[in-house]
Design a protein around this motif. Structure first.
Motif, PDB file in Angstrom:
ATOM      1  N   ARG A  87      -7.707  -8.856 -10.904  1.00 52.99           N
ATOM      2  CA  ARG A  87      -6.313  -8.995 -11.363  1.00 52.99           C
ATOM      3  C   ARG A  87      -6.184 -10.167 -12.329  1.00 52.99           C
ATOM      4  O   ARG A  87      -5.464 -10.091 -13.328  1.00 52.99           O
ATOM      5  CB  ARG A  87      -5.390  -9.160 -10.150  1.00 52.99           C
ATOM      6  CG  ARG A  87      -3.924  -9.133 -10.493  1.00 52.99           C
ATOM      7  CD  ARG A  87      -3.029  -9.153  -9.265  1.00 52.99           C
ATOM      8  NE  ARG A  87      -3.290 -10.272  -8.378  1.00 52.99           N
ATOM      9  CZ  ARG A  87      -3.871 -10.186  -7.175  1.00 52.99           C
ATOM     10  NH1 ARG A  87      -4.251  -9.026  -6.692  1.00 52.99           N
ATOM     11  NH2 ARG A  87      -4.067 -11.263  -6.446  1.00 52.99           N
ATOM     12  N   GLN A  88      -6.888 -11.261 -12.087  1.00 50.19           N
ATOM     13  CA  GLN A  88      -6.841 -12.425 -12.976  1.00 50.19           C
ATOM     14  C   GLN A  88      -7.425 -12.104 -14.358  1.00 50.19           C
ATOM     15  O   GLN A  88      -7.159 -12.818 -15.313  1.00 50.19           O
ATOM     16  CB  GLN A  88      -7.587 -13.609 -12.351  1.00 50.19           C
ATOM     17  CG  GLN A  88      -6.855 -14.197 -11.166  1.00 50.19           C
ATOM     18  CD  GLN A  88      -7.687 -15.200 -10.391  1.00 50.19           C
ATOM     19  OE1 GLN A  88      -8.901 -15.297 -10.546  1.00 50.19           O
ATOM     20  NE2 GLN A  88      -7.019 -15.958  -9.535  1.00 50.19           N
ATOM     21  N   GLN A 109      -5.406  -4.306 -12.845  1.00 49.95           N
ATOM     22  CA  GLN A 109      -4.702  -4.190 -11.560  1.00 49.95           C
ATOM     23  C   GLN A 109      -5.214  -2.969 -10.814  1.00 49.95           C
ATOM     24  O   GLN A 109      -5.228  -1.873 -11.368  1.00 49.95           O
ATOM     25  CB  GLN A 109      -3.196  -4.046 -11.823  1.00 49.95           C
ATOM     26  CG  GLN A 109      -2.360  -3.903 -10.583  1.00 49.95           C
ATOM     27  CD  GLN A 109      -2.167  -5.231  -9.862  1.00 49.95           C
ATOM     28  OE1 GLN A 109      -2.026  -6.260 -10.488  1.00 49.95           O
ATOM     29  NE2 GLN A 109      -2.176  -5.185  -8.556  1.00 49.95           N
ATOM     30  N   GLN A 110      -5.630  -3.154  -9.582  1.00 49.59           N
ATOM     31  CA  GLN A 110      -5.965  -1.981  -8.780  1.00 49.59           C
ATOM     32  C   GLN A 110      -4.650  -1.382  -8.321  1.00 49.59           C
ATOM     33  O   GLN A 110      -3.700  -2.086  -8.060  1.00 49.59           O
ATOM     34  CB  GLN A 110      -6.944  -2.353  -7.661  1.00 49.59           C
ATOM     35  CG  GLN A 110      -6.404  -2.491  -6.290  1.00 49.59           C
ATOM     36  CD  GLN A 110      -5.844  -3.877  -5.982  1.00 49.59           C
ATOM     37  OE1 GLN A 110      -6.051  -4.831  -6.701  1.00 49.59           O
ATOM     38  NE2 GLN A 110      -5.119  -3.954  -4.899  1.00 49.59           N
ATOM     39  N   LYS A 111      -4.592  -0.061  -8.264  1.00 46.99           N
ATOM     40  CA  LYS A 111      -3.328   0.652  -8.035  1.00 46.99           C
ATOM     41  C   LYS A 111      -3.131   1.087  -6.583  1.00 46.99           C
ATOM     42  O   LYS A 111      -2.242   1.843  -6.293  1.00 46.99           O
ATOM     43  CB  LYS A 111      -3.271   1.899  -8.924  1.00 46.99           C
ATOM     44  CG  LYS A 111      -3.451   1.621 -10.391  1.00 46.99           C
ATOM     45  CD  LYS A 111      -2.203   1.082 -11.004  1.00 46.99           C
ATOM     46  CE  LYS A 111      -2.377   0.998 -12.513  1.00 46.99           C
ATOM     47  NZ  LYS A 111      -1.645  -0.038 -13.127  1.00 46.99           N
ATOM     48  N   GLY A 143      -6.738  -9.215 -15.799  1.00 45.65           N
ATOM     49  CA  GLY A 143      -5.823  -8.253 -16.383  1.00 45.65           C
ATOM     50  C   GLY A 143      -5.993  -6.806 -15.938  1.00 45.65           C
ATOM     51  O   GLY A 143      -5.394  -5.917 -16.523  1.00 45.65           O
ATOM     52  N   ALA A 160     -10.306  -8.188  -5.563  1.00 43.30           N
ATOM     53  CA  ALA A 160      -9.014  -7.743  -6.092  1.00 43.30           C
ATOM     54  C   ALA A 160      -8.317  -8.877  -6.841  1.00 43.30           C
ATOM     55  O   ALA A 160      -7.757  -8.667  -7.922  1.00 43.30           O
ATOM     56  CB  ALA A 160      -8.127  -7.220  -4.965  1.00 43.30           C
ATOM     57  N   THR A 161      -8.368 -10.071  -6.282  1.00 42.46           N
ATOM     58  CA  THR A 161      -7.755 -11.224  -6.945  1.00 42.46           C
ATOM     59  C   THR A 161      -8.469 -11.528  -8.251  1.00 42.46           C
ATOM     60  O   THR A 161      -7.836 -11.724  -9.296  1.00 42.46           O
ATOM     61  CB  THR A 161      -7.791 -12.458  -6.015  1.00 42.46           C
ATOM     62  OG1 THR A 161      -7.051 -12.160  -4.839  1.00 42.46           O
ATOM     63  CG2 THR A 161      -7.208 -13.685  -6.703  1.00 42.46           C
ATOM     64  N   ARG A 175      -3.208   0.014  -2.227  1.00 39.79           N
ATOM     65  CA  ARG A 175      -3.058  -1.085  -1.273  1.00 39.79           C
ATOM     66  C   ARG A 175      -4.361  -1.230  -0.491  1.00 39.79           C
ATOM     67  O   ARG A 175      -4.949  -0.249  -0.070  1.00 39.79           O
ATOM     68  CB  ARG A 175      -1.914  -0.799  -0.322  1.00 39.79           C
ATOM     69  CG  ARG A 175      -0.602  -0.672  -1.050  1.00 39.79           C
ATOM     70  CD  ARG A 175       0.484  -1.319  -0.233  1.00 39.79           C
ATOM     71  NE  ARG A 175       1.746  -1.149  -0.919  1.00 39.79           N
ATOM     72  CZ  ARG A 175       2.400  -2.150  -1.453  1.00 39.79           C
ATOM     73  NH1 ARG A 175       1.939  -3.362  -1.379  1.00 39.79           N
ATOM     74  NH2 ARG A 175       3.548  -1.944  -2.053  1.00 39.79           N
ATOM     75  N   ASP A 179       8.529   0.052  -9.666  1.00 35.44           N
ATOM     76  CA  ASP A 179       7.822  -1.225  -9.878  1.00 35.44           C
ATOM     77  C   ASP A 179       8.566  -2.129 -10.803  1.00 35.44           C
ATOM     78  O   ASP A 179       9.254  -1.845 -11.648  1.00 35.44           O
ATOM     79  CB  ASP A 179       6.413  -0.970 -10.440  1.00 35.44           C
ATOM     80  CG  ASP A 179       5.502  -0.398  -9.377  1.00 35.44           C
ATOM     81  OD1 ASP A 179       5.773  -0.567  -8.182  1.00 35.44           O
ATOM     82  OD2 ASP A 179       4.502   0.230  -9.782  1.00 35.44           O
TER      83      ASP A 179
END
Length: 169
Positions: free
Chosen positions: A143-144, A148-150, A146, A139-140, A152, A169
């Motif tokens: 995200r780095q 984003q997982q939506k 660009g 996940a990290t 939790r 948000d």
């Protein structure tokens, strides 16, 4: 009585997490080619192969079957990767339905440690927590780049009933 997390709870959490990653990778197949240095992988696809291969290989060993080779586990598409996950998850659930002594020690093989012994319970729980841990790392990394997982990743997220509207948000 102390609260406890069952094997089925853990398998459900891992399976829910895998479904979310499958959806993300189906809509963003380019993620599989991203560079990655987690668990010796060179790409995200290879990391995901590692995740599902560990699941399958431990499921096979717990079921006393021959172990699949990493090279035989495809990682070129989300569907190929998660077909392996689905196979392992079905096998874990089948094992849970059998009268197995989960505290009994048995011999198994890992890629990094070679032959080893532990309880069946430890191997089962390791297989699921191993996946969850690597999904958090993934996940990290994603995200780095660009994307984003939506959802939790937390266990709690599977059990929350919202009482008021989600904050903006």
């Amino acid at each position: 009585m102390q609260p406890s997390l069952s094997a089925e709870d853990l398998i459900a959490w891992n399976d829910c997490t895998a479904r979310e990653w499958r959806e993300l990778l189906t809509s963003h197949p380019e993620v599989l080619a991203l560079p990655c240095d987690i668990a010796g992988a060179k790409t995200v696809g290879q990391l995901l192969q590692h995740i599902v291969a560990v699941e399958l290989r431990y499921a096979q060993q717990l079921a006393e079957q021959s172990i699949s080779e990493y090279a035989d586990i495809p990682f070129d598409t989300a569907e190929a990767l998660y077909a392996t996950h689905d196979r392992a998850t079905a096998q874990f659930r089948d094992l849970l339905a059998k009268p197995i002594d989960w505290d009994a020690k048995f011999g198994f093989v890992t890629r990094t440690l070679g032959p080893a012994r532990s309880t069946r319970k430890a191997v089962l729980f390791h297989s699921q927590l191993h996946s969850i841990r690597h999904y958090a790392q993934l996940a990290t990394l994603v995200r780095q780049h660009g994307i984003q997982q939506k959802w939790r990743l937390d266990y709690l997220a599977m059990h929350i009933e919202r009482l008021d509207p989600a904050p903006a948000d």
